[in-house]
Scaffold this active site. Structure first.
Site, PDB file in Angstrom:
ATOM      1  N   GLY A 219       0.837  -1.207   0.000  1.00 27.98           N
ATOM      2  CA  GLY A 219       0.000   0.000   0.000  1.00 27.98           C
ATOM      3  C   GLY A 219       0.859   1.239   0.000  1.00 27.98           C
ATOM      4  O   GLY A 219       2.059   1.170  -0.222  1.00 27.98           O
ATOM      5  N   ASN A 220       0.227   2.389   0.223  1.00 32.92           N
ATOM      6  CA  ASN A 220       0.984   3.636   0.320  1.00 32.92           C
ATOM      7  C   ASN A 220       0.307   4.563   1.339  1.00 32.92           C
ATOM      8  O   ASN A 220      -0.713   4.203   1.917  1.00 32.92           O
ATOM      9  CB  ASN A 220       1.121   4.299  -1.056  1.00 32.92           C
ATOM     10  CG  ASN A 220      -0.218   4.640  -1.649  1.00 32.92           C
ATOM     11  OD1 ASN A 220      -0.936   5.474  -1.139  1.00 32.92           O
ATOM     12  ND2 ASN A 220      -0.580   3.968  -2.749  1.00 32.92           N
ATOM     13  N   ARG A 221       0.874   5.729   1.540  1.00 28.69           N
ATOM     14  CA  ARG A 221       0.430   6.581   2.645  1.00 28.69           C
ATOM     15  C   ARG A 221      -0.735   7.514   2.305  1.00 28.69           C
ATOM     16  O   ARG A 221      -1.081   8.385   3.095  1.00 28.69           O
ATOM     17  CB  ARG A 221       1.600   7.430   3.143  1.00 28.69           C
ATOM     18  CG  ARG A 221       2.709   6.622   3.744  1.00 28.69           C
ATOM     19  CD  ARG A 221       3.765   7.532   4.341  1.00 28.69           C
ATOM     20  NE  ARG A 221       5.017   6.827   4.514  1.00 28.69           N
ATOM     21  CZ  ARG A 221       5.278   5.990   5.504  1.00 28.69           C
ATOM     22  NH1 ARG A 221       4.358   5.769   6.424  1.00 28.69           N
ATOM     23  NH2 ARG A 221       6.439   5.378   5.577  1.00 28.69           N
TER      24      ARG A 221
END
Ligand code: C5P
Length: 397
Positions: free
Chosen positions: A207-209
């Site tokens: 995932g990412n932020r």
């Protein structure tokens, strides 16, 4: 602004005297200001002060016939182009969150369809209390605009979060809200938001932020300006905006097919999502058991959704985001050209308090001619409005 009516609600905080400045600045802009004081507010400031500034009767009591309005709370609720409560105490915030209507101000707010702005002011402990935070979250969910509070000196003598926002900031926000036009009526807007999840196995993902806040702010702003909005959302904990069609997806591949399905009817595509650039080649059906040796994960490229929409017909206005950590403007401009975009919103994610996860964003808007509009650090809701202002202009051209 001369044909606008703003209802100014003042509640019982020591910052009530600053509401006089808010009333004065609004009046000087030609706005008709109707003031309602709660009973507690009358202990801090007098109705006469506001009456002298606004040249209008001031309402302090539901049962006294002080003005030309027949049933005041209903008449004012309908006459208002906007209601602002400044300062807003923890008490009024709790009442509004709970739908209580036991005085002129709460009745007016409950009866109105106008946008509502509140400027909280209170002791830090009261502001940070989880009950107050829960109540504010409920008001945010109902599209109240919340200004402040800011960090600074408090009436208690201490320093902390809870100080009333500067009156000029409140007045600027009110004027912005009043001047927004319904300029996207009849337009179909497709927006993507949040960060995709690329499954590794049933438990893990890449995932990412991205929090999704920017895309969700765009969706709410476009809806408020009259557009029909479809929001293709990767996973996020944000509440779904009311009046927006939300299509939930998990992966870049799912987002890509949702975009292809919807794009033919869109006038504008805004890709605010942080799409994973890589996903695992193989998704394991069962949880991979941990072992002592290392685990090499092989990744493949995901589709570049925005680039793939370059040739679609009819061609919508296409707007992308570029989150960068270096050479912001050069990298963003290169992306605009590579993906053949109409606008790119460049944000430097290394600026503290801006970008991923934050409520604010500092961006530059770049167009095809290479023109760069650099914006200051603004609430994402305001950034959303500025992006839409540019999109409306381009549509008109
Ligand atoms: O190439 P980069 O990821 O920096 O480009 C960012 C822009 O492209 C964003 O608008 C993002 O939503 C979009 N994008 C996309 N598909 C990808 C990666 C990014 O549509 N696979």
């Amino acid at each position: 602004m001369s044909n606008k009516t703003v209802v100014l609600g003042v509640t019982g905080s020591i910052a009530a005297y600053k509401a006089v400045d808010v009333a004065s600045q609004l009046t000087q802009r030609g706005i008709n200001v109707e003031v309602i004081l709660t009973e507690a507010a009358t202990h801090f400031v007098t109705p006469l002060t506001f009456r002298s500034i606004t040249a209008r009767p001031v309402i302090t009591d539901m049962f006294r016939l002080a003005s030309v309005f027949s049933v005041e709370h209903v008449a004012l609720a309908e006459a208002a182009d906007l209601i602002v409560i400044a300062p807003a105490t923890a008490n009024i915030i709790a009442k509004l969150a709970g739908g209580i209507a036991d005085d002129s101000l709460t009745c007016t707010v409950l009866a109105t369809a106008a946008p509502i702005v509140i400027a909280p002011a209170m002791h830090t402990g009261m502001y940070e209390n989880s009950v107050t935070q829960r109540n504010l979250a409920e008001l945010r969910r109902r599209d109240f605009t919340i200004i402040g509070p800011i960090h600074g000196r408090l009436a208690s003598g201490g320093i902390g979060l809870g100080r009333f926002a500067p009156p000029s900031e409140i007045v600027t926000t009110i004027c912005h809200l009043l001047s927004r036009r319904k300029d996207l009526i009849g337009k179909q807007i497709l927006i993507t938001a949040a960060g995709t999840h690329e499954a590794i196995d049933p438990v893990r993902y890449i995932g990412n932020r991205s929090s999704g806040k920017m895309g969700y702010a765009l969706a709410a702003a476009a809806r408020d300006r009259g557009a029909h909005v479809q929001l293709i959302s990767a996973p996020t904990s944000l509440p779904k905006p009311l009046g927006v069609e939300v299509i939930d997806v998990q992966t870049a591949a799912e987002m890509s097919s949702a975009v292809s399905e919807k794009i033919s009817r869109a006038d504008i595509l805004i890709m605010a999502a942080a799409v994973a650039d890589y996903c695992p080649v193989k998704i394991r059906k069962r949880k991979v058991k941990k072992a002592d040796q290392r685990w090499d994960l092989t990744l493949k490229r995901t589709p570049d959704i925005l680039a793939e929409t370059a040739g679609c017909s009819p061609r919508p206005l296409r707007i992308g985001f570029a989150a960068e950590t270096e050479n912001l403007l050069r990298n963003a401009e290169a992306k605009l050209n590579q993906k053949d975009l109409d606008l790119i919103i460049a944000n430097d994610i290394t600026i503290p308090g801006s970008g991923f996860g934050a409520d604010k964003n500092q961006v530059a808007i770049i167009d095809r001619s290479g023109d760069i509009e650099e914006l200051p650090l603004l609430d994402k809701t305001e950034v959303a409005q500025r992006v839409l202002d540019r999109a409306v202009k381009l549509l008109a051209e």
